[in-house]
Design a protein around this motif. Structure first.
Motif, PDB file in Angstrom:
ATOM      1  N   GLN A   1       0.834  -1.176  -0.046  1.00  0.00           N
ATOM      2  CA  GLN A   1       0.091   0.098   0.036  1.00  0.00           C
ATOM      3  C   GLN A   1       0.723   1.318  -0.042  1.00  0.00           C
ATOM      4  O   GLN A   1       1.971   1.244   0.505  1.00  0.00           O
ATOM      5  CB  GLN A   1      -0.968  -0.047   1.085  1.00  0.00           C
ATOM      6  N   VAL A   2       0.335   2.213  -0.600  1.00  0.00           N
ATOM      7  CA  VAL A   2       1.143   3.492  -0.681  1.00  0.00           C
ATOM      8  C   VAL A   2       0.988   4.342   0.841  1.00  0.00           C
ATOM      9  O   VAL A   2       0.264   4.067   1.499  1.00  0.00           O
ATOM     10  CB  VAL A   2       0.495   4.519  -1.444  1.00  0.00           C
ATOM     11  N   GLN A   3       2.246   4.824   1.160  1.00  0.00           N
ATOM     12  CA  GLN A   3       2.499   5.433   2.173  1.00  0.00           C
ATOM     13  C   GLN A   3       2.648   6.970   2.084  1.00  0.00           C
ATOM     14  O   GLN A   3       3.119   7.246   1.028  1.00  0.00           O
ATOM     15  CB  GLN A   3       3.759   5.196   2.911  1.00  0.00           C
ATOM     16  N   ALA A  24       4.575  10.696  -1.735  1.00  0.00           N
ATOM     17  CA  ALA A  24       3.829   9.177  -1.743  1.00  0.00           C
ATOM     18  C   ALA A  24       5.269   8.236  -1.937  1.00  0.00           C
ATOM     19  O   ALA A  24       6.272   8.803  -2.246  1.00  0.00           O
ATOM     20  CB  ALA A  24       3.042   9.017  -2.858  1.00  0.00           C
ATOM     21  N   SER A  25       5.041   6.954  -1.423  1.00  0.00           N
ATOM     22  CA  SER A  25       6.148   6.249  -1.166  1.00  0.00           C
ATOM     23  C   SER A  25       6.372   5.556  -2.708  1.00  0.00           C
ATOM     24  O   SER A  25       7.626   5.151  -2.620  1.00  0.00           O
ATOM     25  CB  SER A  25       5.852   5.195  -0.183  1.00  0.00           C
ATOM     26  N   ASP A  26       5.595   5.511  -3.603  1.00  0.00           N
ATOM     27  CA  ASP A  26       5.585   4.716  -4.777  1.00  0.00           C
ATOM     28  C   ASP A  26       4.808   5.143  -5.839  1.00  0.00           C
ATOM     29  O   ASP A  26       4.033   5.928  -5.551  1.00  0.00           O
ATOM     30  CB  ASP A  26       5.382   3.153  -4.453  1.00  0.00           C
ATOM     31  N   ARG A  27       5.317   4.497  -7.015  1.00  0.00           N
ATOM     32  CA  ARG A  27       4.222   4.887  -8.126  1.00  0.00           C
ATOM     33  C   ARG A  27       2.989   4.849  -8.261  1.00  0.00           C
ATOM     34  O   ARG A  27       2.112   5.193  -9.116  1.00  0.00           O
ATOM     35  CB  ARG A  27       4.943   4.438  -9.489  1.00  0.00           C
ATOM     36  N   THR A  28       2.317   3.889  -7.314  1.00  0.00           N
ATOM     37  CA  THR A  28       1.020   3.827  -7.467  1.00  0.00           C
ATOM     38  C   THR A  28       0.137   5.084  -7.055  1.00  0.00           C
ATOM     39  O   THR A  28      -0.996   5.128  -7.408  1.00  0.00           O
ATOM     40  CB  THR A  28       0.471   2.716  -6.188  1.00  0.00           C
ATOM     41  N   PHE A  29       0.977   5.891  -6.722  1.00  0.00           N
ATOM     42  CA  PHE A  29       0.243   7.278  -6.331  1.00  0.00           C
ATOM     43  C   PHE A  29      -0.405   7.709  -7.706  1.00  0.00           C
ATOM     44  O   PHE A  29      -1.668   8.427  -7.519  1.00  0.00           O
ATOM     45  CB  PHE A  29       1.493   8.361  -5.931  1.00  0.00           C
ATOM     46  N   ASN A  74       2.310  13.674 -10.465  1.00  0.00           N
ATOM     47  CA  ASN A  74       2.382  12.248 -10.673  1.00  0.00           C
ATOM     48  C   ASN A  74       3.942  11.905 -10.828  1.00  0.00           C
ATOM     49  O   ASN A  74       4.163  10.657 -10.414  1.00  0.00           O
ATOM     50  CB  ASN A  74       1.546  11.752 -11.601  1.00  0.00           C
ATOM     51  N   LYS A  77       5.433  11.973  -7.638  1.00  0.00           N
ATOM     52  CA  LYS A  77       4.691  11.365  -6.412  1.00  0.00           C
ATOM     53  C   LYS A  77       4.287  12.563  -5.492  1.00  0.00           C
ATOM     54  O   LYS A  77       4.381  12.027  -4.278  1.00  0.00           O
ATOM     55  CB  LYS A  77       5.519  10.326  -6.133  1.00  0.00           C
ATOM     56  N   TYR A 113      -5.099   5.431   3.673  1.00  0.00           N
ATOM     57  CA  TYR A 113      -3.659   5.649   3.865  1.00  0.00           C
ATOM     58  C   TYR A 113      -3.079   6.923   4.389  1.00  0.00           C
ATOM     59  O   TYR A 113      -2.037   7.336   3.932  1.00  0.00           O
ATOM     60  CB  TYR A 113      -2.925   5.353   2.507  1.00  0.00           C
TER      61      TYR A 113
END
Length: 124
Positions: A1-3, A24-29, A74, A77, A113
């Protein structure tokens, strides 16, 4: 999950400005619609602003419309909240969160989150 990690809060006089950031911690943002919400001491959480995945559509609470602007990058992030013409009643802890698909943009049931928040204090 994104942080998510919020920053940029502080103490400002009424009429001043602040820019909040949410990392955001990763590209799922880039796959999520995002929101800002806030909570003042002793009060219910309050929706502040929403932005779509590509950032081409935004929604605001009536209490901040015309004063706050939500935006996102994006590639970096990052989510932002530019706050102008601040008022003492804007004093709160501000949080960014993911807005899950299938929920109305201001429905807290769809918020996920969020981080620790960042304190905004507006003095009169």
């Amino acid at each position: 999950q994104v942080q998510l990690v919020e920053s940029g809060g502080g103490l400002v006089q009424a009429g001043g400005s602040l820019r909040l950031s949410c990392a955001a911690s990763d590209r799922t943002f880039g796959s999520y619609a995002m929101v800002w919400f806030r909570q003042a001491p002793g009060k219910e959480r309050e929706f502040v602003a929403h932005i779509t995945i590509p950032g081409d559509s935004t929604e605001y609470a009536n209490s901040v419309k015309g004063r706050f602007t939500i935006s996102r990058d994006n590639d970096k992030k990052m989510l932002y909240l530019q706050m102008n013409s601040l008022k003492p009643e804007d004093t709160a802890v501000y949080y960014c969160a993911v807005r899950e698909v299938g929920f109305y943009y201001s429905d807290f049931a769809g918020f996920r989150y969020w981080g620790q928040g960042t304190q905004v204090t507006v003095s009169s």
